[in-house]
Scaffold this motif. Structure first.
Motif, PDB file in Angstrom:
ATOM      1  N   THR A 119      37.408  11.519  84.629  1.00 42.99           N
ATOM      2  CA  THR A 119      36.100  11.281  84.008  1.00 42.99           C
ATOM      3  C   THR A 119      36.198   9.991  83.221  1.00 42.99           C
ATOM      4  O   THR A 119      34.919   9.328  82.964  1.00 42.99           O
ATOM      5  CB  THR A 119      35.340  12.463  83.737  1.00 42.99           C
ATOM      6  N   TYR A 120      37.432  10.007  82.659  1.00 41.18           N
ATOM      7  CA  TYR A 120      37.692   8.976  81.326  1.00 41.18           C
ATOM      8  C   TYR A 120      37.015   9.242  80.298  1.00 41.18           C
ATOM      9  O   TYR A 120      36.456   8.250  79.427  1.00 41.18           O
ATOM     10  CB  TYR A 120      37.247   7.344  81.833  1.00 41.18           C
ATOM     11  N   VAL A 121      36.067  10.357  80.201  1.00 41.37           N
ATOM     12  CA  VAL A 121      35.187  10.639  78.829  1.00 41.37           C
ATOM     13  C   VAL A 121      36.091  10.489  77.825  1.00 41.37           C
ATOM     14  O   VAL A 121      35.550   9.846  76.730  1.00 41.37           O
ATOM     15  CB  VAL A 121      34.670  12.093  79.055  1.00 41.37           C
ATOM     16  N   ARG A 122      37.231  11.070  77.347  1.00 36.73           N
ATOM     17  CA  ARG A 122      37.763  10.921  76.170  1.00 36.73           C
ATOM     18  C   ARG A 122      38.217   9.393  75.807  1.00 36.73           C
ATOM     19  O   ARG A 122      38.230   9.152  74.648  1.00 36.73           O
ATOM     20  CB  ARG A 122      38.992  11.921  75.969  1.00 36.73           C
ATOM     21  N   GLU A 123      38.965   8.758  76.838  1.00 33.38           N
ATOM     22  CA  GLU A 123      39.326   7.551  76.609  1.00 33.38           C
ATOM     23  C   GLU A 123      38.174   6.815  76.220  1.00 33.38           C
ATOM     24  O   GLU A 123      38.389   5.575  75.573  1.00 33.38           O
ATOM     25  CB  GLU A 123      40.093   7.040  77.880  1.00 33.38           C
ATOM     26  N   VAL A 124      36.950   6.864  77.099  1.00 35.02           N
ATOM     27  CA  VAL A 124      35.963   5.789  76.868  1.00 35.02           C
ATOM     28  C   VAL A 124      35.408   6.318  75.289  1.00 35.02           C
ATOM     29  O   VAL A 124      34.963   4.902  74.703  1.00 35.02           O
ATOM     30  CB  VAL A 124      34.773   6.130  77.593  1.00 35.02           C
ATOM     31  N   LYS A 125      35.618   7.323  74.632  1.00 31.23           N
ATOM     32  CA  LYS A 125      35.129   7.468  73.161  1.00 31.23           C
ATOM     33  C   LYS A 125      36.135   6.769  72.393  1.00 31.23           C
ATOM     34  O   LYS A 125      35.547   6.318  71.329  1.00 31.23           O
ATOM     35  CB  LYS A 125      35.258   9.130  73.058  1.00 31.23           C
ATOM     36  N   SER A 126      37.389   6.662  72.523  1.00 33.90           N
ATOM     37  CA  SER A 126      38.207   6.145  71.699  1.00 33.90           C
ATOM     38  C   SER A 126      38.133   4.444  71.853  1.00 33.90           C
ATOM     39  O   SER A 126      38.393   3.854  70.833  1.00 33.90           O
ATOM     40  CB  SER A 126      39.902   6.357  72.169  1.00 33.90           C
ATOM     41  N   LEU A 127      37.661   4.186  73.079  1.00 34.14           N
ATOM     42  CA  LEU A 127      37.720   2.570  73.124  1.00 34.14           C
ATOM     43  C   LEU A 127      36.327   2.238  72.673  1.00 34.14           C
ATOM     44  O   LEU A 127      36.313   1.073  72.058  1.00 34.14           O
ATOM     45  CB  LEU A 127      37.338   2.348  74.804  1.00 34.14           C
ATOM     46  N   ARG A 128      35.377   2.931  72.540  1.00 32.80           N
ATOM     47  CA  ARG A 128      33.916   2.692  71.736  1.00 32.80           C
ATOM     48  C   ARG A 128      34.368   2.417  70.406  1.00 32.80           C
ATOM     49  O   ARG A 128      34.019   1.515  69.766  1.00 32.80           O
ATOM     50  CB  ARG A 128      33.088   3.634  71.871  1.00 32.80           C
ATOM     51  N   LEU A 129      35.187   3.283  69.867  1.00 34.75           N
ATOM     52  CA  LEU A 129      35.719   2.869  68.445  1.00 34.75           C
ATOM     53  C   LEU A 129      36.266   1.672  68.190  1.00 34.75           C
ATOM     54  O   LEU A 129      36.308   1.097  67.191  1.00 34.75           O
ATOM     55  CB  LEU A 129      36.338   4.385  67.773  1.00 34.75           C
ATOM     56  N   ASP A 130      37.192   1.411  69.151  1.00 34.81           N
ATOM     57  CA  ASP A 130      38.131   0.139  69.075  1.00 34.81           C
ATOM     58  C   ASP A 130      37.026  -1.023  69.254  1.00 34.81           C
ATOM     59  O   ASP A 130      37.469  -2.237  68.600  1.00 34.81           O
ATOM     60  CB  ASP A 130      38.984  -0.127  70.223  1.00 34.81           C
ATOM     61  N   ILE A 131      36.225  -0.945  69.827  1.00 34.80           N
ATOM     62  CA  ILE A 131      35.194  -2.112  69.965  1.00 34.80           C
ATOM     63  C   ILE A 131      34.279  -2.423  68.749  1.00 34.80           C
ATOM     64  O   ILE A 131      33.641  -3.287  68.523  1.00 34.80           O
ATOM     65  CB  ILE A 131      34.337  -2.364  71.141  1.00 34.80           C
ATOM     66  N   ARG A 132      34.174  -1.347  67.798  1.00 31.81           N
ATOM     67  CA  ARG A 132      32.932  -1.505  66.709  1.00 31.81           C
ATOM     68  C   ARG A 132      33.421  -2.625  65.718  1.00 31.81           C
ATOM     69  O   ARG A 132      32.318  -3.202  65.432  1.00 31.81           O
ATOM     70  CB  ARG A 132      33.238  -0.082  65.973  1.00 31.81           C
ATOM     71  N   HIS A 133      34.437  -2.863  65.503  1.00 28.00           N
ATOM     72  CA  HIS A 133      34.892  -4.136  64.662  1.00 28.00           C
ATOM     73  C   HIS A 133      35.296  -5.226  65.305  1.00 28.00           C
ATOM     74  O   HIS A 133      36.394  -6.029  64.714  1.00 28.00           O
ATOM     75  CB  HIS A 133      35.581  -3.607  63.564  1.00 28.00           C
ATOM     76  N   TYR A 134      34.704  -5.656  66.398  1.00 29.23           N
ATOM     77  CA  TYR A 134      35.192  -6.947  67.109  1.00 29.23           C
ATOM     78  C   TYR A 134      35.002  -8.296  66.489  1.00 29.23           C
ATOM     79  O   TYR A 134      35.598  -9.194  66.732  1.00 29.23           O
ATOM     80  CB  TYR A 134      34.747  -6.777  68.592  1.00 29.23           C
ATOM     81  N   ARG A 135      34.225  -8.384  65.273  1.00 31.59           N
ATOM     82  CA  ARG A 135      34.096  -9.606  64.709  1.00 31.59           C
ATOM     83  C   ARG A 135      35.338  -9.545  63.470  1.00 31.59           C
ATOM     84  O   ARG A 135      35.343 -10.836  63.026  1.00 31.59           O
ATOM     85  CB  ARG A 135      32.482  -9.381  64.087  1.00 31.59           C
ATOM     86  N   HIS A 136      35.865  -8.613  63.258  1.00 28.79           N
ATOM     87  CA  HIS A 136      36.882  -8.741  62.360  1.00 28.79           C
ATOM     88  C   HIS A 136      37.979  -9.796  62.841  1.00 28.79           C
ATOM     89  O   HIS A 136      38.526  -9.275  64.023  1.00 28.79           O
ATOM     90  CB  HIS A 136      37.352  -7.503  61.735  1.00 28.79           C
ATOM     91  N   VAL A 137      38.637 -10.597  62.365  1.00 31.36           N
ATOM     92  CA  VAL A 137      39.766 -11.557  62.896  1.00 31.36           C
ATOM     93  C   VAL A 137      40.948 -10.525  63.215  1.00 31.36           C
ATOM     94  O   VAL A 137      41.509 -10.730  64.364  1.00 31.36           O
ATOM     95  CB  VAL A 137      39.985 -12.318  61.827  1.00 31.36           C
TER      96      VAL A 137
END
Length: 435
Positions: A182-200
């Motif tokens: 179901t990828y539920v746990r992986e999606v949760k971590s990926l969501r956190l990785d995308i939070r600061h996408y504006r940072h260089v």
């Protein structure tokens, strides 16, 4: 301090006749007498059946609730509750005795809007125009466009991909399909990785996370297509799967992008505002009379057209709504490129012609300056009459909400005219108000 008599009470709030207890000079009571309720009962009776179904609510009640909702800037749930508490609302909707229960469930308003459709709402709007008589028949109108924002969240690629994954997992759970993952746990971590996408320093990590989310969504779509029954795939979910694949494939600079899964018809408009550079919804054209500031035409455009290309549709709606075409339409420079549309002269702010007399120059200048009066009208529609954010579903919801907001503006103008006629200021006579 005098002793209070706790046993004394008022035995009855209202008598047998509700209308005898209310103020006859209240503007809302005056409006209830001016609206031709029998016209709506005849027009909407074709949507009801005598033999089948549960007993219907009175048509005047449903139309009155729709008008009160937009006029008072209330939701469906709130207007039903306020109707129970306000005797003037009940009298406006045709009640002769005070009711202690809710008139209907709030979802009945949803069903009623679907039943009468856009054509029925058009009849309510035309009533608000006809109510003003000769004041709505001015030869010159002001026209402008605005953005009718939809009730969607700010769109991002990662947010759409996560919503697709959640929907696919829900479909699998509904049909009892055993998924490989179901990828539920992986999606949760990926969501956190995308939070600061504006940072260089975190931009590369965010791009990899977004790519992984799209890959996960594609894996789940292919798995459901394999494991779901074929008839279920083609009859129930084929359109959804095609929509999801289109969202996952779209790039940054693509045209006709999907910004919302539940409102796929929404498009993006660049407004050039510092605080809000982009708005998501539909473009709306609004036309008002030059002197009376009455709204005589509104159109919600399903495509993002140039302002000059919206003129034929809005001018046609003006003629249908009041029964007379406009001779002149005053617009801003966004409508550049049109001088005449279907016999209506288009006036734009520009340099005067050499052949123009001083009278003609002054007249054009005054008309273009007067055109700015439509800007606060649009502001009031958004802040006071539920045009700032549209909560109704689909493109038909855009049309209905826009028409009802314009109807509420016209009825409010009528109510204010009655109020100042009944209660004129000390330095203004009744004759001045009539003029």
């Amino acid at each position: 301090m005098l002793k209070q008599n706790s046993s004394a009470h008022q035995p009855n709030l209202f008598g047998t006749d509700l209308l005898m207890q209310l103020d006859a000079n209240d503007p809302l009571r005056k409006l209830s007498f001016a609206i031709p309720w029998h016209y709506f009962e005849q027009a909407f009776s074709v949507h009801y059946s005598v033999a089948t179904g549960a007993p219907s609510k009175p048509i005047r009640l449903m139309v009155g609730l729709l008008v009160l909702k937009q006029l008072e800037n209330l939701s469906d749930e709130t207007v039903v509750l306020q109707w129970k508490r306000n005797p003037y609302y009940q009298a406006f909707c045709g009640m002769t005795e005070f009711q202690c229960r809710l008139p209907c469930h709030s979802t009945e308003l949803v069903h009623f809007r679907k039943r009468i459709g856009k054509e029925g709402i058009e009849k309510i709007f035309q009533m608000s125009v006809v109510l003003h008589g000769e004041q709505a028949l001015e030869d010159t109108v002001n026209i402008d466009t605005t953005v009718h924002e939809k009730n969607i969240t700010y769109p991002t690629d990662s947010k759409l991909a996560i919503k697709i994954i959640n929907r696919l997992n829900k479909i699998a759970k509904t049909h009892g399909i055993a998924q490989r993952r179901t990828y539920v746990r992986e999606v949760k971590s990926l969501r956190l990785d995308i939070r600061h996408y504006r940072h260089v320093k975190k931009r590369a990590k965010a791009k990899r996370a977004l790519k992984r989310l799209r890959t996960i969504a594609g894996v789940l779509i292919r798995e459901l297509r394999r494991k779901l029954p074929q008839h279920c795939v083609f009859e129930c979910y084929q359109q959804d799967f095609l929509l999801y694949e289109r969202v996952l494939k779209q790039k940054t600079h693509d045209k006709n992008k999907i910004y919302s899964l539940h409102e796929p018809q929404v498009y993006c408009m660049a407004k050039g505002k510092d605080h809000k550079p982009y708005e998501y919804g539909s473009k709306a054209s609004i036309a008002s009379t030059a002197q009376g500031n009455l709204i005589v035409g509104v159109v919600s455009h399903e495509q993002n057209l140039h302002d000059s290309h919206t003129l034929p549709e809005i001018l046609r709606h003006i003629e249908v709504s009041r029964g007379r075409a406009a001779k002149q339409a005053v617009c801003d420079r966004g409508y550049l490129g049109k001088s005449s549309v279907n016999g209506t002269q288009i006036i734009l702010p520009k340099k005067a012609l050499k052949k123009d007399t001083r009278y003609r120059k002054d007249k054009k200048r005054k008309q273009c300056r007067r055109r700015a009066a439509i800007e606060p009208i649009i502001g009031h529609l958004k802040s006071d009459y539920r045009l700032a954010r549209n909560y109704l579903k689909g493109a038909i919801g855009d049309h209905i909400n826009l028409l009802m907001a314009a109807c509420a503006w016209n009825l409010k103008k009528w109510l204010l005219a009655i109020f100042w006629f009944l209660f004129p200021p000390e330095n203004v006579t009744v004759t001045d108000v009539k003029q």
